[in-house]
Design an enzyme around this catalytic site. Structure first.
Site, PDB file in Angstrom:
ATOM      1  CE  LYS A 176      94.064  42.391  12.895  1.00 46.48           C
ATOM      2  NZ  LYS A 176      95.301  42.509  13.682  1.00 46.48           N
ATOM      3  N   GLY A 234      90.998  31.041  13.368  1.00 50.08           N
ATOM      4  CA  GLY A 234      90.508  30.745  12.014  1.00 50.08           C
ATOM      5  C   GLY A 234      89.059  30.283  12.034  1.00 50.08           C
ATOM      6  CD  GLU A 251      99.449  28.911   6.175  1.00 50.01           C
ATOM      7  OE1 GLU A 251      99.333  28.128   7.146  1.00 50.01           O
ATOM      8  OE2 GLU A 251     100.458  29.612   5.977  1.00 50.01           O
ATOM      9  CB  CYS A 285     102.078  27.797   9.790  1.00 51.92           C
ATOM     10  SG  CYS A 285     102.753  28.205   8.193  1.00 51.92           S
TER      11      CYS A 285
HETATM   12  O1  TXE Z   1      97.280  34.176  16.850  1.00 51.21           O
HETATM   13  P1  TXE Z   1      95.932  34.582  16.169  1.00 51.21           P
HETATM   14  P2  TXE Z   1      97.907  34.527  18.277  1.00 51.21           P
HETATM   15  C1  TXE Z   1      98.819  29.895  16.597  1.00 51.21           C
HETATM   16  C2  TXE Z   1      99.880  29.473  17.546  1.00 51.21           C
HETATM   17  C3  TXE Z   1      99.787  30.491  18.604  1.00 51.21           C
HETATM   18  C4  TXE Z   1      98.305  30.742  18.654  1.00 51.21           C
HETATM   19  C5  TXE Z   1      97.892  32.077  19.221  1.00 51.21           C
HETATM   20  O2  TXE Z   1      99.604  28.187  18.031  1.00 51.21           O
HETATM   21  O3  TXE Z   1     100.295  30.052  19.817  1.00 51.21           O
HETATM   22  O4  TXE Z   1      97.895  30.663  17.317  1.00 51.21           O
HETATM   23  O5  TXE Z   1      98.605  33.133  18.601  1.00 51.21           O
HETATM   24  C6  TXE Z   1      94.036  38.394  14.349  1.00 51.21           C
HETATM   25  N1  TXE Z   1      88.894  38.006  14.167  1.00 51.21           N
HETATM   26  N2  TXE Z   1      99.358  30.658  15.491  1.00 51.21           N
HETATM   27  O6  TXE Z   1      96.850  34.779  19.299  1.00 51.21           O
HETATM   28  O7  TXE Z   1      94.878  34.863  17.173  1.00 51.21           O
HETATM   29  C7  TXE Z   1      95.188  38.911  15.165  1.00 51.21           C
HETATM   30  O8  TXE Z   1      95.024  40.276  15.466  1.00 51.21           O
HETATM   31  C8  TXE Z   1      89.762  38.395  13.224  1.00 51.21           C
HETATM   32  C9  TXE Z   1      99.659  29.892  14.340  1.00 51.21           C
HETATM   33  O9  TXE Z   1      98.926  35.552  18.095  1.00 51.21           O
HETATM   34  O10 TXE Z   1      95.651  33.544  15.164  1.00 51.21           O
HETATM   35  C10 TXE Z   1      96.358  38.630  14.239  1.00 51.21           C
HETATM   36  O11 TXE Z   1      96.455  39.665  13.249  1.00 51.21           O
HETATM   37  N3  TXE Z   1      91.092  38.445  13.424  1.00 51.21           N
HETATM   38  C11 TXE Z   1      99.923  30.699  13.188  1.00 51.21           C
HETATM   39  C12 TXE Z   1      95.965  37.323  13.554  1.00 51.21           C
HETATM   40  O12 TXE Z   1      94.550  37.224  13.733  1.00 51.21           O
HETATM   41  C13 TXE Z   1      91.582  38.065  14.619  1.00 51.21           C
HETATM   42  C14 TXE Z   1     100.496  32.023  13.321  1.00 51.21           C
HETATM   43  C15 TXE Z   1      96.621  36.077  14.113  1.00 51.21           C
HETATM   44  O13 TXE Z   1      96.310  35.963  15.462  1.00 51.21           O
HETATM   45  C16 TXE Z   1      90.713  37.641  15.650  1.00 51.21           C
HETATM   46  C17 TXE Z   1     100.136  32.681  14.556  1.00 51.21           C
HETATM   47  C18 TXE Z   1      89.311  37.613  15.385  1.00 51.21           C
HETATM   48  N4  TXE Z   1      88.422  37.210  16.292  1.00 51.21           N
HETATM   49  C19 TXE Z   1      99.612  31.979  15.591  1.00 51.21           C
HETATM   50  N5  TXE Z   1      91.460  37.333  16.729  1.00 51.21           N
HETATM   51  C20 TXE Z   1     100.302  29.984  11.934  1.00 51.21           C
HETATM   52  N6  TXE Z   1     100.027  28.704  11.869  1.00 51.21           N
HETATM   53  O14 TXE Z   1     100.815  30.576  11.016  1.00 51.21           O
HETATM   54  C21 TXE Z   1      92.761  37.557  16.388  1.00 51.21           C
HETATM   55  N7  TXE Z   1      92.838  38.015  15.122  1.00 51.21           N
END
Ligand code: TXE
Length: 491
Positions: A176, A234, A251, A285
């Site tokens: 996904k 996470g 991660e 990240c």
């Molecule tokens: O990320 P999410 P978001 C951090 C960064 C950012 C914050 C929010 O600080 O400002 O997270 O970003 C899926 N069950 N990072 O909301 O929620 C979602 O559809 C299962 C750090 O965009 O972490 C997407 O595919 N899956 C980071 C993925 O999770 C779920 C990179 C990431 O979304 C879910 C991105 C759930 N309940 C954001 N909710 C890094 N460190 O690499 C969402 N998703």
């Protein structure tokens, strides 16, 4: 007419169970650049079922590893042949400068090739002959059905990092992408379709986290969940995965320090700090989002940093001169603005930037920003911002540098800059982080582990550790023929 992209489930393209459509935006222009089907619970269930059947029938896990290698090599070749198209599409969907998208595509190709070959070398059988007449056979087997969820900052590369080791090891996958950036993943699946993986082996599910992502995390039919994203999400994935004790790889976020000693030439120090912080607009990240600078260099460093940050060329990622593109979304832009307000309220001093980039009517552009006078307890020093905001802190001696560097809940990455190799290595040993660059930053190496300590996650991607994350280990103890053991007397 706009093409509506679909999901790929059980070897077929499908519109999914609902008529829901999601618009995909170009963050540089805020224009709709694509329409995709939006998955619902039934689609997630169909994808999981397809992967379950493909795994349980044994077709993929029992395919010889050399044959699995051939599928992945073919995929790598096709991806390489259309690298330019993928890079352009990645830039259109994420906003990142084209030179960064080109690196991502090359790294994705390398990951498919690397894991294809590694599986052949490392999925080996060990035997131990025993004095009791038995033999122990230790084998490595795929974990099963793997659900893989990735974010929007490196959409294609994260797909490769997840799919390559899982498929090479003989697992079946439900992948996904982020709901914001599904386009290169959809294009990758058109290549997967061309390669002709058996139906159900590799499935593409579209949709947002709360609707379909959570189904993947919860499903008792899924054996493993691999997630890259924010620490908060996470945590909820981990909680959901506990239901059937899934194997997990996480991660997550970071607040990675770059420790800079006074013996480094100031231009080199500033150049490295700019790269560590502003690559991909700080949406990485491992972004080096805290510069921890030795007191004798501090004033010169901050002065020069402010000058250089203001010289960065901001613009549309497709324009050759662009060094920094827009943020991914309005939400990330507003979040970045909020952190500027938080920093000011906490008493930090704004060194440069701090607002939307002037001259851009459309697009989510934000100026490269830095704060000084930052203390470790401030939210801007503790929380992952995921935008172009650097916090700069001063240290007097090595012990203080280590204390500051280790002083957050995260432990993903760190950098140390010094001419003194011994000192740099001594400090690196004391840092509680999974990846450390000495006199360098950012580069992932496909054959070296990637992942974090503390709240930055669990497990490692890449390298042999990344392959092992998709393997179970089985011990089979063999005796030639059945014989009475005689422990309990037969009466
Ligand atoms: O990320 P999410 P978001 C951090 C960064 C950012 C914050 C929010 O600080 O400002 O997270 O970003 C899926 N069950 N990072 O909301 O929620 C979602 O559809 C299962 C750090 O965009 O972490 C997407 O595919 N899956 C980071 C993925 O999770 C779920 C990179 C990431 O979304 C879910 C991105 C759930 N309940 C954001 N909710 C890094 N460190 O690499 C969402 N998703």
């Amino acid at each position: 007419m706009t093409v509506i992209h679909k999901m790929y489930i059980d070897g077929r393209w499908t519109n999914g169970a609902s008529t829901k459509i999601r618009s995909i935006l170009n963050p540089a222009t805020e224009e709709v650049m694509g329409m995709v089907g939006d998955g619902v619970i039934e689609d997630a269930e169909a994808a999981i079922k397809a992967a379950r059947r493909a795994f349980d029938s044994g077709e993929w896990p029992e395919t010889p590893v050399e044959k699995r290698r051939d599928y992945l090599r073919k995929l790598a070749d096709l991806l390489e042949a259309s690298a330019d198209e993928f890079a352009r599409l990645e830039t259109l969907n994420t906003g990142k400068p084209l030179r960064e998208s080109e690196l991502d595509v090359a790294d994705a190709v390398a990951a498919f090739r690397y894991f294809a070959d590694l599986a052949c070398k490392k999925i080996t059988v060990e035997t131990i002959s025993r004095e009791d007449g038995t033999t122990s056979v230790i084998t490595r087997e795929p974990v099963g059905v793997c659900a893989q969820i990735v974010p929007w900052n490196f959409p294609l590369l994260m797909a490769a990092w997840k799919l390559a080791p899982a498929l090479a090891a003989g697992n079946t996958c439900v992948f996904k992408p982020s709901e914001l950036t599904p386009l290169t993943a959809i294009k990758l699946f058109s290549l997967i379709d061309q390669v002709g993986f058996p139906p159900g082996v590799v499935n593409l599910l579209l949709g947002d986290g709360n609707h379909v992502g959570s189904v993947l995390a919860e499903s008792p039919l899924v054996d493993k969940i691999a997630f890259t994203g924010g620490t908060k999400t996470g945590r909820s994935v981990m909680r959901a995965a506990a239901g059937n004790m899934k194997n997990i790889s996480l991660e997550l976020g970071g607040k990675s320090p770059l420790v800079i000693f006074e013996d480094v030439d100031v231009e080199t120090a500033v150049d490295t700090a700019l790269y560590a912080m502003y690559f991909n607009q700080g949406q990485v990240c491992v972004a080096g989002s805290r510069a921890i600078v030795h007191a004798p260099l501090y004033d010169e460093f901050t002065r020069r940093f402010a000058e250089r940050a203001q010289q960065i060329t901001i613009g549309n990622g497709l324009v050759a001169e662009t060094e920094m593109g827009p943020l991914i979304s309005k939400q990330q832009l507003e979040r970045t603005e909020q952190y500027v307000a938080i920093g000011l309220k906490e008493g930090a001093r704004l060194l440069c930037g701090g607002k939307r980039a002037p001259g851009h009517e459309e697009g989510y552009y934000f100026l490269p920003t830095a704060f000084t006078d930052v203390t470790l307890d401030m939210r801007i020093a503790q929380e992952e911002i995921f935008g172009p905001i650097l916090v700069i802190q001063k240290f007097e001696d090595e012990a203080e540098a280590i204390r500051l560097a280790n002083g957050t809940a995260f432990g993903l990455a760190a950098g140390v800059l010094s001419e003194d190799r011994e000192r740099a290595e001594r400090v690196a040993r004391r840092l509680r982080a999974g990846m450390i660059w000495i006199n360098s930053y950012h580069t992932p190496y496909v054959d070296a582990p990637w992942g974090g300590y503390k709240q930055s996650g669990i497990g490692r991607e890449l390298g042999i550790h990344g392959l092992e994350a998709y393997l179970e280990i089985k011990h089979t103890n063999i005796k030639d023929k059945p014989e009475s053991i005689g422990w309990f007397a037969a009466r």
